[in-house]
Design an enzyme around this catalytic site. Structure first.
Site, short mmCIF file in Angstrom:
data_model
loop_
_atom_site.label_atom_id
_atom_site.label_comp_id
_atom_site.label_asym_id
_atom_site.label_seq_id
_atom_site.Cartn_x
_atom_site.Cartn_y
_atom_site.Cartn_z
N ARG A 1 0.83 -1.22 0.00
CA ARG A 1 0.00 0.00 0.00
C ARG A 1 0.85 1.26 0.00
O ARG A 1 0.46 2.27 -0.59
CB ARG A 1 -0.94 -0.01 1.21
CG ARG A 1 -2.05 -1.01 0.97
CD ARG A 1 -2.94 -1.13 2.16
NE ARG A 1 -4.10 -1.92 1.81
CZ ARG A 1 -4.87 -2.54 2.70
NH1 ARG A 1 -4.59 -2.45 3.98
NH2 ARG A 1 -5.90 -3.24 2.30
N LYS B 1 -18.26 -16.56 3.15
CA LYS B 1 -19.70 -16.37 3.34
C LYS B 1 -20.44 -15.83 2.12
O LYS B 1 -19.90 -15.02 1.38
CB LYS B 1 -19.91 -15.38 4.48
CG LYS B 1 -19.52 -15.92 5.82
CD LYS B 1 -19.68 -14.85 6.86
CE LYS B 1 -19.38 -15.38 8.24
NZ LYS B 1 -19.33 -14.29 9.21
N GLY C 1 -8.66 -8.35 -0.43
CA GLY C 1 -7.46 -8.77 0.28
C GLY C 1 -7.05 -10.21 0.07
O GLY C 1 -5.89 -10.50 -0.23
N GLY D 1 -13.83 -3.95 -0.48
CA GLY D 1 -15.20 -3.43 -0.47
C GLY D 1 -15.41 -2.35 -1.53
O GLY D 1 -16.43 -2.33 -2.22
P1 AMP Z 1 -14.15 -13.60 3.00
O1 AMP Z 1 -13.62 -12.80 4.15
O2 AMP Z 1 -15.59 -13.94 3.10
O3 AMP Z 1 -13.76 -13.04 1.64
O4 AMP Z 1 -13.43 -15.01 3.11
C1 AMP Z 1 -12.07 -15.21 3.05
C2 AMP Z 1 -11.74 -16.38 3.90
O5 AMP Z 1 -12.52 -17.48 3.49
C3 AMP Z 1 -10.30 -16.84 3.83
O6 AMP Z 1 -9.68 -16.55 5.05
C4 AMP Z 1 -10.42 -18.35 3.62
O7 AMP Z 1 -9.59 -19.09 4.49
C5 AMP Z 1 -11.87 -18.62 3.96
N1 AMP Z 1 -12.38 -19.84 3.32
C6 AMP Z 1 -12.33 -20.18 2.03
N2 AMP Z 1 -12.84 -21.40 1.83
C7 AMP Z 1 -13.23 -21.87 3.04
C8 AMP Z 1 -13.81 -23.07 3.50
N3 AMP Z 1 -14.11 -24.05 2.65
N4 AMP Z 1 -14.05 -23.21 4.81
C9 AMP Z 1 -13.75 -22.21 5.66
N5 AMP Z 1 -13.20 -21.04 5.30
C10 AMP Z 1 -12.94 -20.86 3.99
#
Ligand code: AMP
Length: 414
Positions: free
Chosen positions: A34, A217, A373, A396
């Site tokens: 950054r 999620k 990120g 975001g």
């Molecule tokens: P987000 O913050 O929603 O963009 O999610 C990013 C995070 O999702 C990363 O830290 C990944 O480790 C996690 N992630 C990806 N696939 C999985 C999974 N199958 N189970 C749990 N966490 C996950």
């Protein structure tokens, strides 16, 4: 107004940058991307005879002074990157003297803006349900205006180069711009590049357009998923989201991550994709683990039939192949969010397959944009960041821009 046609000679420029860099436990920067991202703008202003007042946030100090988030920790790194001395103002709202004494070519770094609640403009210590909340919010908005005016008073010209916070209407990202005439405010080079990259994706979409959304999620990505449905030909949904979709369709997902209150939503997304003719690609097999750890025992199984005590942590081989098939012929690609728990070296296969396919498609002429990120961390981890068309510094902000929302940080100076 643009950096290139503004006369900075003898002017003081206050520049909002995103120096929200990760620090280790000793306060040492672990990734200076950054800082490097803001250098072209900062150097251009100095080279053209201006002086710099640099402002940023770091972390989430929630409106209170907290040495853990002090920008004094990065002052020397900023000086090294700029190749000149950097002065430090330990209170961003009381820096008028330090700013006034700046001579052309000199640099002043302000302390973390978020040590003041006025920066974000959200009332502190009062619940949203509290009947007095609205009045507190109104009062805080007034204080935010005063805070922004104070920052503005340090300088003759305002430059916003912090794309990562451009989707927030904060004092330093948007409100401050009201204090400058349209000739004395502008986007920095990094912002211009980011806005251009989004424009490349949205204004002249070369088809097929494949979007890959991953991460943990559905809930945090639903806005962009629904919005993309009107634009893309193929939509890959991967990562932890896979299991919410699998369960919604009657699958057995063992201990995999799942948002039980989003099962209806998942079915609705599937229905909408069908109605709109979008090729929705979901994982069919997965790498299941017997615990959430890098050293867990693993097995490949159907994403719809995961034994109890096991959880899907990565995409399986059939899924990787299916992802590759829709990514390779794409001419426009957007990737946000990993296909597995890529932080564990043993669960990077899905994300690696996506990254490799994106690089191959890019070599074949696709425009590929990687943002957010975690996907940026993936391409960095795989050493592929310079083999995609554009790596965005925004998470975001990038998604909101692609959703077609006007970013307050951009609107304020345009
Ligand atoms: P987000 O913050 O929603 O963009 O999610 C990013 C995070 O999702 C990363 O830290 C990944 O480790 C996690 N992630 C990806 N696939 C999985 C999974 N199958 N189970 C749990 N966490 C996950």
């Amino acid at each position: 107004m643009k950096i290139d046609n503004y006369d900075f000679a003898g002017k003081k420029a206050i520049v909002r940058v995103d120096f929200n860099v990760p620090l280790d436990e000793n306060g040492k920067i672990t990734d200076d991307t950054r800082i490097r991202g803001a250098l072209p703008t900062l150097k251009a202003i100095l080279e053209r005879g201006g002086s710099l007042i640099i402002m940023s946030h770091m972390g989430k100090p929630k409106g209170k002074v907290n040495p853990k988030y002090s920008l004094s920790q990065i002052k020397d790194d900023v000086a090294k990157a700029l190749g000149c001395d950097v002065k430090f103002a330990p209170d961003c709202a009381n820096a008028e003297e330090a700013a006034a004494s700046l001579k052309p070519g000199e640099v002043l770094l302000l302390e973390n803006l978020r040590f003041y609640p006025e920066e974000e403009g959200k009332p502190v210590g009062i619940d949203k349900e509290d009947p007095a909340y609205d009045a507190a919010k109104k009062e805080m908005k007034e204080r935010q205006k005063e805070f922004a005016k104070k920052l503005a008073s340090y300088a003759n010209v305002y430059v916003n180069d912090a794309f990562g916070t451009a989707h927030r209407k904060h004092a330093s990202t948007a409100v401050i711009a009201d204090s400058f005439s349209s000739d004395d405010k502008m986007l920095g080079y990094l912002m211009e590049k980011e806005v251009q990259a989004v424009d490349n994706i949205l204004s002249d979409i070369k088809r097929p357009f494949t979007a890959i959304m991953g991460g943990s999620k559905v809930s945090t990505k639903i806005g962009i998923i629904e919005n993309l449905m009107d634009k893309v030909d193929n939509l890959i949904l991967c990562g932890g989201m896979t299991y919410t979709f699998a369960k919604a369709q009657g699958g057995k997902i063992g201990d995999s991550i799942c948002e039980d209150d989003k099962l209806e939503l998942a079915l609705d997304i599937i229905k909408k994709a069908n109605e709109k003719g979008v090729n929705l690609v979901l994982g069919t097999d997965c790498v299941a683990a017997d615990s959430f750890s890098n050293d867990a025992k693993t097995q490949i199984c159907s994403a719809n039939d995961i034994p109890d005590g096991w959880e899907g942590l990565d995409a399986g081989p059939k899924t990787c192949e299916a992802f590759r098939e829709v990514i390779l012929p794409a001419k426009t690609i957007l990737w946000n969010g990993p296909a597995g728990v890529f932080e564990f070296d043993n669960f990077t296969t899905g994300s690696r397959a996506i990254a490799d396919a994106i690089v191959e498609a890019t070599n074949n002429g696709a425009f590929s944009l990687v943002g957010g990120g975690d996907s940026v961390a993936c391409v960095n981890k795989f050493g592929l960041a310079d083999q995609v068309s554009y790596v965005s510094t925004g998470g975001g902000a990038l998604l909101e821009a692609i959703e077609g929302k006007v970013l307050p940080g951009v609107a304020a100076v345009k």
